[in-house]
Write a protein that holds these residues in place. Sequence first.
Motif, PDB file in Angstrom:
ATOM      1  N   GLN A 123      -8.148  -0.117  -1.327  1.00  0.00           N
ATOM      2  CA  GLN A 123      -7.523   0.802  -0.483  1.00  0.00           C
ATOM      3  C   GLN A 123      -6.838   1.625  -1.559  1.00  0.00           C
ATOM      4  OE1 GLN A 123      -5.813   0.332   2.999  1.00  0.00           O
ATOM      5  NE2 GLN A 123      -7.621  -1.216   3.685  1.00  0.00           N
ATOM      6  N   GLN A 124      -6.228   1.232  -2.682  1.00  0.00           N
ATOM      7  CA  GLN A 124      -5.362   1.715  -3.686  1.00  0.00           C
ATOM      8  C   GLN A 124      -6.051   2.614  -4.612  1.00  0.00           C
ATOM      9  OE1 GLN A 124      -3.048  -1.499  -5.414  1.00  0.00           O
ATOM     10  NE2 GLN A 124      -1.370  -0.205  -4.857  1.00  0.00           N
ATOM     11  N   CYS A 155       2.088   5.254   0.581  1.00  0.00           N
ATOM     12  CA  CYS A 155       1.844   6.164   1.558  1.00  0.00           C
ATOM     13  C   CYS A 155       0.683   7.212   1.025  1.00  0.00           C
ATOM     14  CB  CYS A 155       3.120   7.034   1.442  1.00  0.00           C
ATOM     15  SG  CYS A 155       4.531   6.008   2.348  1.00  0.00           S
ATOM     16  N   GLN A 156      -0.083   7.636   2.118  1.00  0.00           N
ATOM     17  CA  GLN A 156      -0.931   8.396   1.715  1.00  0.00           C
ATOM     18  C   GLN A 156      -0.836   9.915   1.570  1.00  0.00           C
ATOM     19  OE1 GLN A 156      -4.420   7.017   1.705  1.00  0.00           O
ATOM     20  NE2 GLN A 156      -3.268   5.381   2.189  1.00  0.00           N
ATOM     21  N   GLU A 157       0.392  10.271   1.950  1.00  0.00           N
ATOM     22  CA  GLU A 157       0.976  11.611   1.528  1.00  0.00           C
ATOM     23  C   GLU A 157       2.128  11.706   0.533  1.00  0.00           C
ATOM     24  OE1 GLU A 157       1.971  13.353   5.250  1.00  0.00           O
ATOM     25  OE2 GLU A 157      -0.195  13.303   6.133  1.00  0.00           O
ATOM     26  N   LEU A 196       0.657  -1.199  -0.046  1.00  0.00           N
ATOM     27  CA  LEU A 196      -0.056   0.004   0.127  1.00  0.00           C
ATOM     28  C   LEU A 196       0.899   1.273  -0.047  1.00  0.00           C
ATOM     29  CD1 LEU A 196      -2.781  -0.889   2.748  1.00  0.00           C
ATOM     30  CD2 LEU A 196      -2.757  -1.295   0.188  1.00  0.00           C
TER      31      LEU A 196
END
Length: 265
Positions: free
Chosen positions: A263-264, A230-232, A228
Amino acid sequence: MGILTAALVIPSKLKPSSLTQQQSSLFLHRRRRPKKNLSIVPVARLFGPAIFEASKLKVLFLGVDEEKHPGKIPRTYTLTHSDVTSKLTLAISQTINNSQLQGWYNKLQRDEVVAEWKKVKGKMSLHVHCHISGGHFLLDLFARLRYFIFCKELPVVLKAFAYGDGNLLNNHPELQEASVWVYFHSKIPEFNKVECWGPLKEATSHSSGAIVDEDKQATPSVNWDMPLPCQEACACCFPPMSSIPWSQDLPSDGDETHQGLQQQT
């Protein structure tokens, strides 16, 4: 992928001898055997070994450096097969080579395979996409057979990637250790899933199927969880967005792999 085409057009009551004349291996065209052996050819072709022939592969480099690491420049593979010439065409570019996918015949078969390299939290992985069903009813009708054939022939596909992009792998041998994730896209939940086929160097030699399934324990030395990003914004994940615009909204049934894929998106 001649057998995929044959599956779409063969009547259900066709005699075995006629079926044989229209079926062929996913990526390999063989001469017809003598008529006395026609009855066993369908089984041999469907269940026999998949073979990669380098002489039948045409490689196109479109806007990418043959040796540039995919952790810095997007790198995508588009692989198609011609039933007329029995040849494979592999385009290596920054995005899908849509010119290979045009025409009614390609839209009917949907036997292309596309893939992209990703760097997630500093680790490289190869993400491969196959279209099983959806688009027209014939693909749905033969979804099970298409899934089986794609699984059987995927080692040939991966060998084509590795051979065609040989300079990249020779200059960056660590990419042979990258995990291969295979996305099967289908309207039918049973075949709409993602599988991990293990390191690239091993995935090219698998006889069929994924290296692990949902009920099997992961190998201790390998992380089989879907990577997954990183979100940022960060420097450890690349590219920031997928270069393959196919839907990745797989059903969630509690499996970590499926949840990770959702989630991707």
